[in-house]
Design a protein around this motif. Structure first.
Motif, mmCIF file in Angstrom:
data_model
loop_
_atom_site.group_PDB
_atom_site.id
_atom_site.type_symbol
_atom_site.label_atom_id
_atom_site.label_comp_id
_atom_site.label_asym_id
_atom_site.label_seq_id
_atom_site.Cartn_x
_atom_site.Cartn_y
_atom_site.Cartn_z
ATOM 1 N N GLU A 1 0.603 -1.212 0.211
ATOM 2 C CA GLU A 1 0.079 -0.056 -0.189
ATOM 3 C C GLU A 1 0.642 1.168 0.121
ATOM 4 O OE1 GLU A 1 -2.843 -0.538 3.873
ATOM 5 O OE2 GLU A 1 -3.574 -2.272 2.428
ATOM 6 N N ARG A 2 2.437 0.838 0.684
ATOM 7 C CA ARG A 2 2.471 2.333 1.141
ATOM 8 C C ARG A 2 3.634 2.903 -0.468
ATOM 9 N NH1 ARG A 2 3.739 0.455 6.393
ATOM 10 N NH2 ARG A 2 3.410 1.619 7.778
ATOM 11 N N LYS A 3 4.041 1.271 -1.075
ATOM 12 C CA LYS A 3 4.333 1.582 -2.444
ATOM 13 C C LYS A 3 3.891 2.331 -3.683
ATOM 14 C CE LYS A 3 6.891 -1.449 -6.402
ATOM 15 N NZ LYS A 3 7.074 -2.633 -6.406
ATOM 16 N N ILE A 4 2.588 1.715 -3.314
ATOM 17 C CA ILE A 4 1.124 2.162 -4.752
ATOM 18 C C ILE A 4 1.302 3.372 -3.901
ATOM 19 C CG2 ILE A 4 -0.693 2.018 -4.942
ATOM 20 C CD1 ILE A 4 -0.505 -0.621 -4.714
ATOM 21 N N LEU A 5 0.844 4.561 -2.865
ATOM 22 C CA LEU A 5 0.067 5.461 -2.887
ATOM 23 C C LEU A 5 1.744 6.649 -2.449
ATOM 24 C CD1 LEU A 5 -1.579 4.306 0.822
ATOM 25 C CD2 LEU A 5 -2.471 5.760 -1.096
ATOM 26 N N ARG A 6 3.101 6.132 -2.652
ATOM 27 C CA ARG A 6 4.790 7.305 -2.781
ATOM 28 C C ARG A 6 4.150 7.249 -4.487
ATOM 29 N NH1 ARG A 6 6.654 3.296 0.318
ATOM 30 N NH2 ARG A 6 7.298 4.258 2.371
ATOM 31 N N ILE A 7 3.870 6.223 -5.203
ATOM 32 C CA ILE A 7 4.531 6.385 -6.782
ATOM 33 C C ILE A 7 3.095 7.379 -7.321
ATOM 34 C CG2 ILE A 7 4.331 5.149 -8.853
ATOM 35 C CD1 ILE A 7 4.541 2.688 -7.610
ATOM 36 N N ALA A 8 1.693 6.753 -6.623
ATOM 37 C CA ALA A 8 0.444 8.272 -6.676
ATOM 38 C C ALA A 8 1.023 9.190 -6.180
ATOM 39 C CB ALA A 8 -0.932 7.480 -6.478
ATOM 40 N N LEU A 9 1.470 9.751 -5.360
ATOM 41 C CA LEU A 9 1.463 10.850 -4.525
ATOM 42 C C LEU A 9 2.457 12.121 -5.696
ATOM 43 C CD1 LEU A 9 1.526 13.255 -2.233
ATOM 44 C CD2 LEU A 9 3.722 11.606 -1.257
ATOM 45 N N VAL A 10 4.590 11.013 -5.853
ATOM 46 C CA VAL A 10 4.636 11.886 -7.160
ATOM 47 C C VAL A 10 4.239 11.974 -8.076
ATOM 48 C CG1 VAL A 10 6.819 11.381 -8.341
ATOM 49 C CG2 VAL A 10 6.788 10.758 -5.729
ATOM 50 N N LEU A 11 2.906 11.328 -8.731
ATOM 51 C CA LEU A 11 2.571 11.463 -10.032
ATOM 52 C C LEU A 11 1.666 12.496 -10.474
ATOM 53 C CD1 LEU A 11 2.347 7.866 -11.614
ATOM 54 C CD2 LEU A 11 3.833 9.981 -12.151
ATOM 55 N N ASN A 12 0.853 12.400 -9.047
ATOM 56 C CA ASN A 12 -0.258 13.646 -8.850
ATOM 57 C C ASN A 12 0.226 15.208 -8.729
ATOM 58 O OD1 ASN A 12 -3.263 12.563 -8.886
ATOM 59 N ND2 ASN A 12 -2.098 10.690 -8.666
#
Length: 200
Positions: free
Chosen positions: A15-26
């Motif tokens: 979950e942390r990995k997914i949310l970190r990637i989503a955070l950077v992209l957004n």
């Protein structure tokens, strides 16, 4: 063996990995969309950029909430929904200001930027799909991204209409619709958060 907590730790790490990637992209697309919206004088692009900024905020809160109590997660979703509600109302105010004082949105910038945002959001939405049936703070992140995909498609359509009709009003309309959609999503997230707080 079943009580070691390994599965739970692996799930949190994923979950942390997914949310970190989503955070950077957004966060990146919020900056790109905001600059493009300012250059293009487009309320639709500005609304979309604000929506992506709120997404980045939601992902950051989601990261903080992982491994915390159910009440903390409900409060995190409540904060996310409140931020999104304020941004949605701000978009409507900005649309009204531009209707009153005028604007000349650039259709090429609108469509090009929205296409890039759509590609990013579609990628993030697929990444977040496993989280949409999870806890309340994770459902909120999926709802945010789903709203972005709809908004991107709307900006692309509005850009085409601005070019075809040589009128700024399609941009004003899509800015208003995105603002209203953002408010709807915020109300849905706030409802989920309140129910989660009661049950916790």
């Amino acid at each position: 063996m079943s009580d070691c907590g390994c599965h739970h730790e692996a799930k949190n790490a994923q979950e942390r990995k997914i949310l970190r990637i989503a955070l950077v992209l957004n966060a990146a697309m919020a900056v790109v969309g905001g600059v493009a919206g300012w250059i293009a004088e487009s309320t639709g692009l500005l609304a979309d950029a604000l929506d992506m900024l709120s997404d980045a905020t939601a992902y950051a809160i989601g990261l903080i909430a992982i491994g915390r109590t159910a009440r903390f997660k409900a409060n995190a979703a409540l904060l996310s929904g409140s931020v999104l509600l304020l941004l949605g109302l701000g978009v409507l105010v900005e649309v009204g200001r531009r209707v009153l004082y005028g604007a000349e949105p650039l259709s090429g910038w609108m469509m090009g930027t929205a296409l890039v945002s759509l590609a990013v959001n579609f990628t993030v939405l697929r990444m977040l799909a496993p989280l949409k049936s999870g806890e309340v703070h994770l459902r909120a992140t999926w709802l945010f991204t789903r709203a972005d995909v709809v908004a991107n498609l709307g900006v692309i359509l509005a850009g085409a209409l601005v070019w075809w009709l040589a009128s700024p009003y399609p941009d004003f309309v899509i800015g208003t619709l995105i603002g209203l959609y953002v408010i709807k999503e915020a109300v849905e997230i706030l409802g989920d958060a309140r129910r989660a707080r009661v049950s916790s």
